[in-house]
Write a protein that holds these residues in place. Structure first.
Motif, PDB file in Angstrom:
ATOM      1  N   UNK A 245       0.825  -1.217   0.000  1.00  0.00           N
ATOM      2  CA  UNK A 245       0.000   0.000   0.000  1.00  0.00           C
ATOM      3  C   UNK A 245       0.855   1.262   0.000  1.00  0.00           C
ATOM      4  N   UNK A 246       2.008   1.207   0.668  1.00  0.00           N
ATOM      5  CA  UNK A 246       2.925   2.354   0.668  1.00  0.00           C
ATOM      6  C   UNK A 246       3.490   2.585  -0.730  1.00  0.00           C
ATOM      7  N   UNK A 247       3.968   1.524  -1.368  1.00  0.00           N
ATOM      8  CA  UNK A 247       4.622   1.693  -2.669  1.00  0.00           C
ATOM      9  C   UNK A 247       3.632   1.876  -3.817  1.00  0.00           C
ATOM     10  N   UNK A 248       2.371   1.557  -3.580  1.00  0.00           N
ATOM     11  CA  UNK A 248       1.347   1.830  -4.594  1.00  0.00           C
ATOM     12  C   UNK A 248       0.775   3.232  -4.449  1.00  0.00           C
ATOM     13  N   UNK A 249       1.097   3.892  -3.333  1.00  0.00           N
ATOM     14  CA  UNK A 249       0.626   5.257  -3.108  1.00  0.00           C
ATOM     15  C   UNK A 249      -0.679   5.341  -2.352  1.00  0.00           C
TER      16      UNK A 249
ATOM     17  N   UNK B  71       3.457  12.590  11.891  1.00  0.00           N
ATOM     18  CA  UNK B  71       2.450  12.963  10.896  1.00  0.00           C
ATOM     19  C   UNK B  71       3.162  13.642   9.722  1.00  0.00           C
ATOM     20  N   UNK B  72       3.938  12.825   9.020  1.00  0.00           N
ATOM     21  CA  UNK B  72       4.741  13.312   7.896  1.00  0.00           C
ATOM     22  C   UNK B  72       4.466  12.462   6.661  1.00  0.00           C
ATOM     23  N   UNK B  73       4.569  13.107   5.509  1.00  0.00           N
ATOM     24  CA  UNK B  73       4.407  12.370   4.255  1.00  0.00           C
ATOM     25  C   UNK B  73       5.514  11.336   4.098  1.00  0.00           C
ATOM     26  N   UNK B  74       5.180  10.179   3.560  1.00  0.00           N
ATOM     27  CA  UNK B  74       6.179   9.139   3.276  1.00  0.00           C
ATOM     28  C   UNK B  74       6.832   9.446   1.928  1.00  0.00           C
ATOM     29  N   UNK B  75       8.143   9.640   1.952  1.00  0.00           N
ATOM     30  CA  UNK B  75       8.896   9.900   0.725  1.00  0.00           C
ATOM     31  C   UNK B  75       9.355   8.548   0.155  1.00  0.00           C
ATOM     32  N   UNK B  76       8.710   8.104  -0.896  1.00  0.00           N
ATOM     33  CA  UNK B  76       8.971   6.775  -1.454  1.00  0.00           C
ATOM     34  C   UNK B  76      10.003   6.875  -2.577  1.00  0.00           C
ATOM     35  N   UNK B  77      11.070   6.094  -2.447  1.00  0.00           N
ATOM     36  CA  UNK B  77      12.175   6.105  -3.414  1.00  0.00           C
ATOM     37  C   UNK B  77      12.246   4.730  -4.082  1.00  0.00           C
TER      38      UNK B  77
ATOM     39  N   UNK C 113       5.703   3.188 -12.059  1.00  0.00           N
ATOM     40  CA  UNK C 113       5.491   3.766 -10.735  1.00  0.00           C
ATOM     41  C   UNK C 113       4.573   4.980 -10.782  1.00  0.00           C
ATOM     42  N   UNK C 114       3.918   5.249  -9.662  1.00  0.00           N
ATOM     43  CA  UNK C 114       3.184   6.487  -9.466  1.00  0.00           C
ATOM     44  C   UNK C 114       4.146   7.654  -9.696  1.00  0.00           C
ATOM     45  N   UNK C 115       3.716   8.656 -10.409  1.00  0.00           N
ATOM     46  CA  UNK C 115       4.604   9.760 -10.806  1.00  0.00           C
ATOM     47  C   UNK C 115       5.113  10.578  -9.627  1.00  0.00           C
TER      48      UNK C 115
END
Length: 354
Positions: free
Chosen positions: A122-126, A147-153, A188-190
């Motif tokens: 769910x994290x890597x799919x956005x 309460x921070x946005x997850x920066x996915x690399x 990947x999600x843009x």
């Protein structure tokens, strides 16, 4: 370690003279580059030819060996038997390792965070975008998640690491399987940050607070990256380790049937790491240059018989003796252009003093 007594070798193989120094070109997996470079350095110092390995990614490695522009390609994703037969290639594993979710989460220590495959997907799919999402919080009641946005690399180019990671997510998440599936590349999600190569993944995670990515275990160890515990098929939250990778291998058909196409992800076993993977060597079955191909097989013979200690030193796991014996059998199918089986020297002590 393979011993001479473990193999049946025609006398001609043992009497074949050692091939003179020659540069051997290899290309492919960036994840396995530290292993091949370690082997290459040790081999050269002990009298072997120079091995030039380019960490270009698994897709590039497979492409180059198909084009016959290198002596060997390296991939973290096994080619199918059908494709190997079509392209007239052979394939064998060189070691095993694992893919690890790594994080840069201020205030959270390594191995404190717990994740399941479903949440990871769910994290890597956005679908999960913040660290204190209810699904993550439920798995980590004792942690103060920000309460921070997850920066996915993620990896941009074709990668065996991505192949194994996406294979695992496809097994544990129907949503991931439907939307993304598995492959060397993923659309990947843009909004995700895409970088090339394992080294760049490591450096980008280090400099990006509140980030998460996936990378091979040897980079986790050597770059001192923080990682999350991952729930395995038996419901246990475990850390990546040599023991955990070996457990996944033991619970596969690699040992019994030499079925190297079988993925090592999501294997049973209380100690099994969920995203265990093999890394593979691919060679032409019919040699274009007999001398170069012979020198390449001598190098990998030395690596299996004399290079076991170097495998552990770069945080990979050596293959069991029974698997190494099966690999030698595969290597003896390589022929010259006329279809004659190559005679290649297994007296590796002539190359290695230590």
């Amino acid at each position: 370690m393979i011993t001479r007594n473990s193999l049946f070798l025609p006398l001609a193989l043992l009497l074949t003279p050692v091939i003179s120094h020659a540069d051997i070109q290899g290309s492919g997996s960036s994840a396995a580059a530290p292993l091949y470079q370690k082997w290459a350095d040790a081999y050269s110092k002990n009298g072997g030819p120079t091995i030039a390995y380019q960490a270009s990614g698994s897709s590039a490695g497979i492409k180059k060996i198909k084009e016959n522009t290198v002596e060997f390609g390296a991939s973290d994703a096994a080619m199918s038997q059908a494709e190997l037969k079509k392209e007239k290639l052979i394939q064998f594993p060189s070691a095993i390792s694992g893919v690890v979710p790594v994080i840069n989460l201020p205030g959270i220590k390594t191995a404190d965070l717990r994740l399941t495959g479903e949440v990871l997907a769910s994290i890597f799919s956005g679908d999960i975008t913040v660290w204190n999402d209810a699904a993550i919080t439920a798995l980590n009641p004792g942690l103060r998640l920000p309460n921070k946005n997850i920066e996915v690399i993620v990896r941009q180019e074709g990668s065996g690491t991505t192949y194994n990671f996406s294979d695992y997510l496809s097994k544990v998440s129907k949503n991931w399987q439907t939307k993304f599936g598995k492959g060397l590349t993923i659309v990947w999600n843009t909004r995700l940050t895409q970088v090339k190569g394992s080294s760049n993944i490591a450096s980008t995670v280090k400099k990006t607070p509140y980030s998460i990515s996936y990378i091979d275990y040897n980079y986790v160890s050597q770059e001192k990256l923080d990682f999350a515990l991952l729930q395995n098929r038996d419901g246990k939250f475990i850390a990546p380790s040599a023991e955990a990778f070996s457990s996944a291998l033991t619970n596969s058909s690699w040992k019994t049937d030499a079925n190297f196409e079988e993925m090592l992800t999501d294997k049973p076993g209380a100690k099994s790491w969920p995203i265990t993977m093999g890394t593979f060597i691919v060679m032409q079955q019919r040699a274009k240059d007999v001398q170069q191909t012979t020198a390449t097989m001598q190098f990998f013979t030395w690596a299996f018989m004399r290079g076991d200690r170097y495998v552990n030193s770069v945080d990979f796991v050596r293959l069991p003796d029974s698997l190494q014996a099966r690999i030698f059998k595969e290597m003896t199918t390589v022929t010259d252009k006329k279809g004659e089986v190559l005679n290649w020297n297994l007296r590796t002590d002539m190359h290695a003093k230590n």
